[in-house]
Design a protein around this motif. Structure first.
Motif, short mmCIF file in Angstrom:
data_model
loop_
_atom_site.label_atom_id
_atom_site.label_comp_id
_atom_site.label_asym_id
_atom_site.label_seq_id
_atom_site.Cartn_x
_atom_site.Cartn_y
_atom_site.Cartn_z
N THR A 123 0.83 -1.20 0.00
CA THR A 123 0.00 0.00 0.00
C THR A 123 0.86 1.25 0.00
O THR A 123 0.61 2.22 -0.74
CB THR A 123 -0.94 0.00 1.22
OG1 THR A 123 -1.81 -1.13 1.15
CG2 THR A 123 -1.78 1.27 1.27
N ALA A 124 1.91 1.25 0.82
CA ALA A 124 2.82 2.40 0.88
C ALA A 124 3.57 2.59 -0.44
O ALA A 124 3.76 3.72 -0.90
CB ALA A 124 3.81 2.21 2.03
N GLN A 130 2.12 6.67 -7.03
CA GLN A 130 1.16 7.71 -7.44
C GLN A 130 1.71 9.12 -7.23
O GLN A 130 1.50 10.01 -8.05
CB GLN A 130 -0.15 7.53 -6.66
CG GLN A 130 -0.95 6.30 -7.05
CD GLN A 130 -1.45 6.34 -8.48
OE1 GLN A 130 -1.92 7.36 -8.96
NE2 GLN A 130 -1.32 5.22 -9.18
N ALA A 131 2.43 9.31 -6.14
CA ALA A 131 2.92 10.64 -5.79
C ALA A 131 4.11 11.08 -6.64
O ALA A 131 4.28 12.29 -6.91
CB ALA A 131 3.29 10.68 -4.31
N MET A 135 8.37 3.85 -11.13
CA MET A 135 7.87 2.62 -11.72
C MET A 135 7.82 1.51 -10.68
O MET A 135 8.82 1.23 -10.02
CB MET A 135 8.77 2.20 -12.88
CG MET A 135 8.23 1.01 -13.66
SD MET A 135 9.35 0.49 -14.99
CE MET A 135 10.47 -0.56 -14.05
N GLN A 136 6.67 0.90 -10.53
CA GLN A 136 6.50 -0.19 -9.57
C GLN A 136 7.06 -1.49 -10.13
O GLN A 136 6.77 -1.88 -11.26
CB GLN A 136 5.01 -0.37 -9.27
CG GLN A 136 4.68 -1.50 -8.32
CD GLN A 136 4.75 -1.09 -6.86
OE1 GLN A 136 5.36 -1.77 -6.05
NE2 GLN A 136 4.11 0.01 -6.52
N ILE A 137 7.91 -2.15 -9.37
CA ILE A 137 8.35 -3.50 -9.71
C ILE A 137 7.57 -4.44 -8.80
O ILE A 137 7.88 -4.54 -7.61
CB ILE A 137 9.86 -3.69 -9.50
CG1 ILE A 137 10.66 -2.64 -10.28
CG2 ILE A 137 10.28 -5.09 -9.92
CD1 ILE A 137 12.16 -2.78 -10.10
N HIS A 138 6.58 -5.10 -9.36
CA HIS A 138 5.77 -5.97 -8.50
C HIS A 138 6.54 -7.22 -8.13
O HIS A 138 7.28 -7.77 -8.94
CB HIS A 138 4.45 -6.36 -9.19
CG HIS A 138 3.41 -6.84 -8.23
ND1 HIS A 138 3.44 -8.10 -7.68
CD2 HIS A 138 2.33 -6.23 -7.69
CE1 HIS A 138 2.42 -8.25 -6.86
NE2 HIS A 138 1.73 -7.12 -6.85
#
Length: 303
Positions: A123-124, A130-131, A135-138
């Protein structure tokens, strides 16, 4: 999706970045089994494969990368980002433990430790994405991650894997999704989870991914609250077994006593299915076990 071609492309992409990890034969359960020692991968787990594949195949923004992790994925994402010259922000839960937290700090990544479990860290990380536009690495539920983890099994095949059946420990499902995608029915793949962290087993019983409670000695590596959708889709009809914490701890000790191989609980979970009898091979069935992680806590050699 043509998973085989994706995995082969990933293998070409990460060549020179990920380690080719060794294989060996062991008689720990009382009969010969093949082992692949993926705890000898960069940062001590298979996770570097998916992290490198994701970064190399993506246009990384100026804000860099962000990842949420129980520890191993965060270390791998931070290591890959450092190797490729990108800034990294990593979120881990407190249960990651001091050894894995120290490992991430060593990469130079910006690290935040959050209260609670992996879901809180995710979540963090999503809020940071978003902020900032990072790039998110899942950790497990993304095609590039799964293809990267699949390179482990493509590599094992090239090393002469003979087994009919491959046992793989499961957390969020990225590693076993890679196994299922690569073998595509050519070999039997068995999922192994702790009784107290069993998101895939619960999902297969429910017919859909469901939330589970997470605890136990392997929770900081296998403690996903919900199985990834990619894994669930690939896992229909597969074999799934559960092991207790005591069996995992015993398998850790067996690896050390027999081969001087030191692994974290998650790294011994798949072996525990054989040593405890949770999975019993048929006569003549050739079996292999993926040893997935070696970041034991506390670090036995920490000064």
């Amino acid at each position: 999706m043509n998973w085989k071609s994706e995995i082969l492309a990933a293998q070409h992409r990460i060549s020179g970045y990920a380690q080719v990890t060794p294989v060996m034969t062991s008689k720990i359960p009382g009969y010969p089994i093949e082992l692949k020692l993926e705890q000898m991968q960069h940062t001590g787990s298979f996770k570097a494969r998916g992290a490198f594949n994701t970064l190399i195949s993506s246009d990384v923004p100026e804000a860099g990368v962000v990842a949420a992790s129980g520890g191993n994925h965060g270390a791998a994402a931070a290591y890959a980002a450092q190797a490729l010259g990108y800034p990294a922000k990593i979120f881990v839960p407190e249960l990651a433990g001091p050894s894995k937290i120290a490992l991430i700090k060593q990469t130079g990544a910006d690290l935040s430790v959050v209260s609670g479990e992996y879901a809180n860290a995710l979540t963090a990380a999503q809020a940071h994405e978003q902020a900032t536009g990072a790039m998110q690495i899942h950790a497990y539920d993304a095609p590039a991650t799964v293809a990267g983890q699949g390179t482990c099994f493509a590599e094992w095949d090239a090393q002469g894997l003979e087994a009919d059946t491959v046992l793989v420990a499961v957390g969020g499902g990225g590693l076993i999704a890679g196994a299922l995608a690569w073998f595509d029915g050519a070999r039997k793949v068995v999922a192994v989870e702790p009784e107290t962290s069993c998101a895939l087993n619960a999902a297969l019983k429910a017919g859909e991914p469901v939330d589970v409670s997470v605890s136990g000695i392997a929770a900081n590596a296998l403690g996903a609250r919900r199985i990834g959708q990619i894994c669930f889709d690939l896992a229909q009809g597969m074999s799934s077994v559960l092991v207790i914490d005591e069996a995992i701890a015993e398998a850790q000790q067996m690896l050390w006593k027999a081969h001087r191989i030191l692994v974290e609980p998650a790294g011994a979970a798949a072996l525990a299915a054989l040593t405890s009898g949770a999975y019993q091979p048929e006569p003549g069935e050739r079996v292999a076990v993926l040893i997935c992680g070696g970041n034991i806590a506390p670090d036995p050699l920490a000064g």
